[in-house]
Write an enzyme that holds these catalytic residues in place. Structure first.
Site, PDB file in Angstrom:
ATOM      1  N   LEU A 251      -5.436 -36.955  52.791  1.00 34.48           N
ATOM      2  CA  LEU A 251      -4.952 -35.600  52.524  1.00 34.48           C
ATOM      3  C   LEU A 251      -6.148 -34.672  52.281  1.00 34.48           C
ATOM      4  O   LEU A 251      -6.388 -34.211  51.170  1.00 34.48           O
ATOM      5  CB  LEU A 251      -4.002 -35.606  51.330  1.00 34.48           C
ATOM      6  CG  LEU A 251      -3.413 -34.292  50.845  1.00 34.48           C
ATOM      7  CD1 LEU A 251      -2.732 -33.517  51.947  1.00 34.48           C
ATOM      8  CD2 LEU A 251      -2.459 -34.539  49.700  1.00 34.48           C
ATOM      9  N   PRO A 252      -6.947 -34.413  53.329  1.00 37.33           N
ATOM     10  CA  PRO A 252      -8.032 -33.463  53.138  1.00 37.33           C
ATOM     11  C   PRO A 252      -7.465 -32.089  52.791  1.00 37.33           C
ATOM     12  O   PRO A 252      -6.453 -31.670  53.359  1.00 37.33           O
ATOM     13  CB  PRO A 252      -8.767 -33.454  54.476  1.00 37.33           C
ATOM     14  CG  PRO A 252      -7.859 -34.082  55.459  1.00 37.33           C
ATOM     15  CD  PRO A 252      -6.893 -34.924  54.686  1.00 37.33           C
ATOM     16  N   HIS A 253      -8.106 -31.427  51.852  1.00 43.58           N
ATOM     17  CA  HIS A 253      -7.606 -30.138  51.382  1.00 43.58           C
ATOM     18  C   HIS A 253      -8.765 -29.312  50.865  1.00 43.58           C
ATOM     19  O   HIS A 253      -9.796 -29.860  50.438  1.00 43.58           O
ATOM     20  CB  HIS A 253      -6.566 -30.331  50.271  1.00 43.58           C
ATOM     21  CG  HIS A 253      -7.090 -31.111  49.116  1.00 43.58           C
ATOM     22  ND1 HIS A 253      -7.135 -32.495  49.128  1.00 43.58           N
ATOM     23  CD2 HIS A 253      -7.614 -30.719  47.938  1.00 43.58           C
ATOM     24  CE1 HIS A 253      -7.656 -32.919  47.984  1.00 43.58           C
ATOM     25  NE2 HIS A 253      -7.962 -31.853  47.232  1.00 43.58           N
ATOM     26  N   THR A 254      -8.587 -28.009  50.918  1.00 41.30           N
ATOM     27  CA  THR A 254      -9.581 -27.106  50.381  1.00 41.30           C
ATOM     28  C   THR A 254      -8.967 -25.734  50.185  1.00 41.30           C
ATOM     29  O   THR A 254      -7.910 -25.439  50.735  1.00 41.30           O
ATOM     30  CB  THR A 254     -10.832 -27.017  51.282  1.00 41.30           C
ATOM     31  OG1 THR A 254     -11.888 -26.372  50.583  1.00 41.30           O
ATOM     32  CG2 THR A 254     -10.534 -26.313  52.589  1.00 41.30           C
TER      33      THR A 254
ATOM     34  N   ALA B 262      -4.305 -29.611  54.097  1.00 44.47           N
ATOM     35  CA  ALA B 262      -3.786 -28.461  53.347  1.00 44.47           C
ATOM     36  C   ALA B 262      -4.942 -27.495  53.129  1.00 44.47           C
ATOM     37  O   ALA B 262      -5.913 -27.820  52.456  1.00 44.47           O
ATOM     38  CB  ALA B 262      -3.186 -28.912  52.021  1.00 44.47           C
TER      39      ALA B 262
END
Length: 169
Positions: free
Chosen positions: A64-67, A102
């Site tokens: 779930l890469p997110h920034t 996300a």
């Protein structure tokens, strides 16, 4: 803003074939750039900076890469299923083949936490994960995600492998 308001079949990439984690993040940054109007290098730099803090792999083949980005107008949520799993520096050492991205406006940190919680809830159900790995179309994958998000994990009458979309989809 809930995932159900953000996510559709248009946000699904099936059978992506990146060679490795950097290539995967580059592909996701390019897709997010086309949806957000932000430059892909800016998105990629933010994703790589987040990964330096610690891998966003959740385990069991899922990441779930997110920034957050300043001045981002609207959140972007993408799902990619990979043809071949890639090393994502997961704690369980399993390579990743299911990835949610996300990308969130920095001004709405609470919204990012809510979205990530909803995605994690959808991925908590092993049947949903199995079904995502076998989804034939982007529509199928989106329906599986939205059904899983809509489920109440505390409901004892939960039907885990339901094929009918929830009302309103």
């Amino acid at each position: 803003m809930a995932i159900t308001e953000l996510f559709s079949a248009a946000d699904v990439i099936l059978d992506a074939d990146p060679a490795n984690k950097p290539a995967l993040l580059d592909r996701l940054a390019a897709e997010a750039a086309s949806r957000s109007g932000r430059p892909a290098p800016e998105i990629l730099d933010a994703l790589l900076a987040r990964e330096k803090i610690g891998s966003t792999a959740l385990g069991k083949g899922v990441a779930l890469p997110h920034t957050e980005l300043a001045d981002l107008a609207e959140p972007v949520v993408l799902f990619a299923r990979l043809q071949r799993a890639v090393d994502f520096d997961a704690r369980d050492d399993e390579p990743v083949d299911l990835v949610f991205l996300a990308l969130w406006p920095a001004s709405n940190r609470k919204g990012l936490l809510t979205a990530m919680s909803e995605i994690c809830r959808a991925l908590r159900d092993p049947q949903s994960v199995r079904r995502l790995r076998g989804a034939a179309t982007p529509d199928d994958a989106a329906r599986i995600v939205l059904q899983a998000v809509a489920r109440d994990p505390e409901d004892p009458d939960l039907v885990k492998d339901q094929d009918d979309p929830p009302p309103g989809l």
